[in-house]
Design a protein around this motif. Structure first.
Motif, PDB file in Angstrom:
ATOM      1  N   TYR A  63       0.863  -1.220   0.015  1.00 40.36           N
ATOM      2  CA  TYR A  63       0.102  -0.125   0.029  1.00 40.36           C
ATOM      3  C   TYR A  63       0.984   1.249   0.075  1.00 40.36           C
ATOM      4  O   TYR A  63       0.743   2.200  -0.773  1.00 40.36           O
ATOM      5  CB  TYR A  63      -1.039  -0.033   1.134  1.00 40.36           C
ATOM      6  CG  TYR A  63      -1.881   1.000   1.135  1.00 40.36           C
ATOM      7  CD1 TYR A  63      -3.184   0.666   0.645  1.00 40.36           C
ATOM      8  CD2 TYR A  63      -1.803   2.376   1.856  1.00 40.36           C
ATOM      9  CE1 TYR A  63      -4.109   1.960   0.410  1.00 40.36           C
ATOM     10  CE2 TYR A  63      -2.830   3.247   1.407  1.00 40.36           C
ATOM     11  CZ  TYR A  63      -3.781   3.136   0.915  1.00 40.36           C
ATOM     12  OH  TYR A  63      -4.656   3.960   0.928  1.00 40.36           O
ATOM     13  N   GLN A 117     -10.025   4.832   0.266  1.00 40.67           N
ATOM     14  CA  GLN A 117     -10.960   4.254   0.906  1.00 40.67           C
ATOM     15  C   GLN A 117     -10.603   2.819   1.563  1.00 40.67           C
ATOM     16  O   GLN A 117     -10.685   2.486   2.542  1.00 40.67           O
ATOM     17  CB  GLN A 117     -12.319   4.075   0.376  1.00 40.67           C
ATOM     18  CG  GLN A 117     -13.082   5.452   0.121  1.00 40.67           C
ATOM     19  CD  GLN A 117     -14.213   5.300  -0.612  1.00 40.67           C
ATOM     20  OE1 GLN A 117     -14.475   4.596  -1.564  1.00 40.67           O
ATOM     21  NE2 GLN A 117     -15.098   6.200  -0.651  1.00 40.67           N
ATOM     22  N   GLU A 118      -9.916   2.170   0.827  1.00 37.64           N
ATOM     23  CA  GLU A 118      -9.303   0.854   1.162  1.00 37.64           C
ATOM     24  C   GLU A 118      -8.381   1.116   2.348  1.00 37.64           C
ATOM     25  O   GLU A 118      -8.275   0.364   3.281  1.00 37.64           O
ATOM     26  CB  GLU A 118      -8.703   0.355  -0.142  1.00 37.64           C
ATOM     27  CG  GLU A 118      -7.967  -1.216   0.075  1.00 37.64           C
ATOM     28  CD  GLU A 118      -7.138  -1.495  -1.142  1.00 37.64           C
ATOM     29  OE1 GLU A 118      -6.005  -2.133  -0.900  1.00 37.64           O
ATOM     30  OE2 GLU A 118      -7.657  -1.457  -2.320  1.00 37.64           O
ATOM     31  N   LEU A 120      -8.200   3.244   4.375  1.00 39.07           N
ATOM     32  CA  LEU A 120      -8.988   3.571   5.643  1.00 39.07           C
ATOM     33  C   LEU A 120      -9.531   2.195   6.149  1.00 39.07           C
ATOM     34  O   LEU A 120      -9.364   2.157   7.485  1.00 39.07           O
ATOM     35  CB  LEU A 120     -10.036   4.635   5.313  1.00 39.07           C
ATOM     36  CG  LEU A 120      -9.587   6.250   5.087  1.00 39.07           C
ATOM     37  CD1 LEU A 120     -10.746   6.929   4.574  1.00 39.07           C
ATOM     38  CD2 LEU A 120      -8.776   6.647   6.287  1.00 39.07           C
ATOM     39  N   GLN A 121     -10.170   1.495   5.452  1.00 37.78           N
ATOM     40  CA  GLN A 121     -10.763   0.278   5.933  1.00 37.78           C
ATOM     41  C   GLN A 121      -9.573  -0.523   6.414  1.00 37.78           C
ATOM     42  O   GLN A 121     -10.086  -1.302   7.617  1.00 37.78           O
ATOM     43  CB  GLN A 121     -11.406  -0.160   4.946  1.00 37.78           C
ATOM     44  CG  GLN A 121     -12.789   0.331   4.494  1.00 37.78           C
ATOM     45  CD  GLN A 121     -13.531  -0.005   3.104  1.00 37.78           C
ATOM     46  OE1 GLN A 121     -12.966  -1.033   2.527  1.00 37.78           O
ATOM     47  NE2 GLN A 121     -14.859   0.313   3.040  1.00 37.78           N
ATOM     48  N   ASN A 122      -8.616  -1.049   5.824  1.00 33.48           N
ATOM     49  CA  ASN A 122      -7.684  -1.684   6.325  1.00 33.48           C
ATOM     50  C   ASN A 122      -6.483  -1.222   7.202  1.00 33.48           C
ATOM     51  O   ASN A 122      -5.609  -1.822   7.413  1.00 33.48           O
ATOM     52  CB  ASN A 122      -6.554  -2.042   4.847  1.00 33.48           C
ATOM     53  CG  ASN A 122      -7.863  -2.997   3.841  1.00 33.48           C
ATOM     54  OD1 ASN A 122      -8.473  -3.490   4.266  1.00 33.48           O
ATOM     55  ND2 ASN A 122      -7.091  -2.959   2.605  1.00 33.48           N
ATOM     56  N   LYS A 123      -6.934   0.118   7.695  1.00 39.48           N
ATOM     57  CA  LYS A 123      -6.069   0.941   8.755  1.00 39.48           C
ATOM     58  C   LYS A 123      -4.600   1.008   8.104  1.00 39.48           C
ATOM     59  O   LYS A 123      -3.689   1.034   9.069  1.00 39.48           O
ATOM     60  CB  LYS A 123      -6.000  -0.021   9.865  1.00 39.48           C
ATOM     61  CG  LYS A 123      -7.500  -0.096  10.695  1.00 39.48           C
ATOM     62  CD  LYS A 123      -7.542  -0.581  11.935  1.00 39.48           C
ATOM     63  CE  LYS A 123      -9.029  -0.608  12.552  1.00 39.48           C
ATOM     64  NZ  LYS A 123     -10.124  -0.275  12.226  1.00 39.48           N
ATOM     65  N   ASN A 124      -4.455   1.163   6.978  1.00 42.70           N
ATOM     66  CA  ASN A 124      -3.224   1.671   6.284  1.00 42.70           C
ATOM     67  C   ASN A 124      -3.064   2.964   6.471  1.00 42.70           C
ATOM     68  O   ASN A 124      -1.878   3.631   6.585  1.00 42.70           O
ATOM     69  CB  ASN A 124      -3.034   1.502   4.613  1.00 42.70           C
ATOM     70  CG  ASN A 124      -3.047  -0.091   4.436  1.00 42.70           C
ATOM     71  OD1 ASN A 124      -3.898  -0.779   4.064  1.00 42.70           O
ATOM     72  ND2 ASN A 124      -1.835  -0.934   4.698  1.00 42.70           N
ATOM     73  N   LEU A 125      -4.242   3.701   7.003  1.00 40.84           N
ATOM     74  CA  LEU A 125      -4.311   5.254   6.921  1.00 40.84           C
ATOM     75  C   LEU A 125      -4.865   5.347   8.205  1.00 40.84           C
ATOM     76  O   LEU A 125      -5.631   4.664   8.657  1.00 40.84           O
ATOM     77  CB  LEU A 125      -4.902   6.029   5.760  1.00 40.84           C
ATOM     78  CG  LEU A 125      -4.462   5.493   4.267  1.00 40.84           C
ATOM     79  CD1 LEU A 125      -5.534   6.151   3.297  1.00 40.84           C
ATOM     80  CD2 LEU A 125      -3.108   6.379   3.997  1.00 40.84           C
ATOM     81  N   LYS A 126      -4.517   6.545   8.736  1.00 37.67           N
ATOM     82  CA  LYS A 126      -5.306   7.104  10.019  1.00 37.67           C
ATOM     83  C   LYS A 126      -6.687   7.389   9.719  1.00 37.67           C
ATOM     84  O   LYS A 126      -7.179   7.650   8.551  1.00 37.67           O
ATOM     85  CB  LYS A 126      -4.818   8.261  10.464  1.00 37.67           C
ATOM     86  CG  LYS A 126      -3.238   8.512  11.045  1.00 37.67           C
ATOM     87  CD  LYS A 126      -2.566   9.821  11.187  1.00 37.67           C
ATOM     88  CE  LYS A 126      -1.109   9.791  11.544  1.00 37.67           C
ATOM     89  NZ  LYS A 126      -0.523  10.988  11.738  1.00 37.67           N
ATOM     90  N   PRO A 127      -7.725   7.200  10.705  1.00 33.71           N
ATOM     91  CA  PRO A 127      -8.955   7.436  10.652  1.00 33.71           C
ATOM     92  C   PRO A 127      -9.508   8.893  10.430  1.00 33.71           C
ATOM     93  O   PRO A 127      -9.513   9.385  11.340  1.00 33.71           O
ATOM     94  CB  PRO A 127      -9.606   6.698  11.793  1.00 33.71           C
ATOM     95  CG  PRO A 127      -8.640   6.940  12.754  1.00 33.71           C
ATOM     96  CD  PRO A 127      -7.415   6.758  12.023  1.00 33.71           C
ATOM     97  N   ALA A 172      -0.570   8.459   7.599  1.00 38.07           N
ATOM     98  CA  ALA A 172      -0.430   6.917   7.722  1.00 38.07           C
ATOM     99  C   ALA A 172      -0.124   6.673   9.459  1.00 38.07           C
ATOM    100  O   ALA A 172       0.285   7.465   9.806  1.00 38.07           O
ATOM    101  CB  ALA A 172       0.696   6.436   6.773  1.00 38.07           C
TER     102      ALA A 172
END
Length: 172
Positions: A63, A117-118, A120-127, A172
């Motif tokens: 990612y 969006q992916e 965010l869902q997979n928690k690769n990015l901060k909420p 991230a």
């Protein structure tokens, strides 16, 4: 180029006709006004931007590597297309761009929105709110492009890497 340099009000259709080499009747056959021309340019540039973002898209990398590739692609698109960059900076938030044109333009970078969006869902990015996320990343790219065009500093690979890492570390 004319609209970016002079502004829409100061650019008569006769000048557009003369510089483009297209007869006034032909222009008015396709466009009712300068506003329609601006909206058509906006949609075209959003399509070009979307194509540039997806260049060399490699799903087999992680990612973070894909993020870096997308970031680099957009930076390079802007760096190679100064007039496109200036046009989009001038008109992206302008009331001259119709809501229909904005919606049409969105479709061309929908894959990037899905990518975020992916993440965010997979928690690769901060909420982070998606709009805030995209604007933060885009703002970092725009800032470096402006530095490049203004020649504030020499934008070399080291500076680009620092900027990409700053973007990544902020989300991230």
């Amino acid at each position: 180029e004319l609209i970016v340099k002079q502004g829409i009000q100061e650019t008569p259709m006769s000048q557009i006709s003369k510089v483009s080499g297209v007869a006034m009747r032909t222009i008015y056959h396709h466009f009712k006004s300068k506003n329609e021309i601006v909206n058509a340019i906006y949609i075209f540039l959003k399509q070009e931007m979307g194509n540039a973002l997806l260049q060399e898209k490699n799903k087999s990398v992680d990612y973070k590597s894909m993020f870096f590739q997308f970031w680099s692609n957009l930076f390079e698109f802007y760096r190679r297309n100064e007039q496109a960059f200036k046009f989009l900076q001038t008109f992206s938030q302008s009331p001259l761009i119709s809501s229909e044109a904005k919606n049409d333009g969105l479709q061309y970078y929908n894959p990037i929105i899905l990518f975020f969006q992916e993440g965010l869902q997979n928690k690769n990015l901060k909420p982070i709110d998606l709009v805030l996320l995209t604007e933060t990343i885009h703002g970092n790219i725009v800032s470096l492009v402006q530095i490049h065009f203004q020649q504030t500093i020499t934008v070399n690979e080291q500076i680009i890497d620092q900027a990409i890492n700053m973007s990544w570390n902020s989300v991230a």
